[in-house]
Design a protein around this motif. Structure first.
Motif: not given
Length: 137
Positions: A96-121
């Motif tokens: 990610a662009k350095t200025g977007d790092f924290w936002k992208v990190r939070e959104e990616l962590t959220r997307a991983v968690k939500v994706g695993l939850d939705k798939s039953g993993l």
């Protein structure tokens, strides 16, 4: 921020100010997290041992694709990292662009968690099996 005769002043990205003797500055490593225009975002996650490896990879790859701000180059990577005590460990890496790092990190962590939850993993928490024996048995 400033180099003087006997000391150097450093200001951190979260606005903390460090005044260090020059001897300490010249004999140590200084990490600058904002010097480059891009920065790698790493998200580590563990899934339960009975989770399908291919299904897990697909969910994590879809999570990466869903996050705005992730750069196409270098390409994001999802890889099986290790077999831990309580989980099969994965790493998701994207740029990610350095200025977007924290936002992208939070959104990616959220997307991983939500994706695993939705798939039953499931993301397991550390567990310990204790076997109790009676004295004299």
């Amino acid at each position: 921020d400033e180099i003087e005769l006997f000391s150097t002043t450093l200001v951190t990205p979260d606005n903390r100010k460090f005044i260090m003797p020059n001897g300490a500055v010249f004999n140590t490593t200084i990490e600058n997290l904002t010097a480059n225009p891009t920065r790698r975002v790493d998200v580590e996650v563990g899934v339960e041992y009975n989770a399908d490896v291919d299904a897990t990879r697909k969910v994590l790859e879809e999570a990466v694709k869903s996050v705005p701000g992730i750069l196409d180059e270098p390409s994001p990577v999802v890889y099986l990292d290790s077999l831990g005590d309580s989980a099969v460990k994965w790493k998701v890496r994207a740029w990610a662009k350095t200025g977007d790092f924290w936002k992208v990190r939070e959104e990616l962590t959220r997307a991983v968690k939500v994706g695993l939850d939705k798939s039953g993993l499931e993301i397991p928490f550390p567990q310990m099996v204790v076997h109790m024996k009676k004295l004299g048995d």
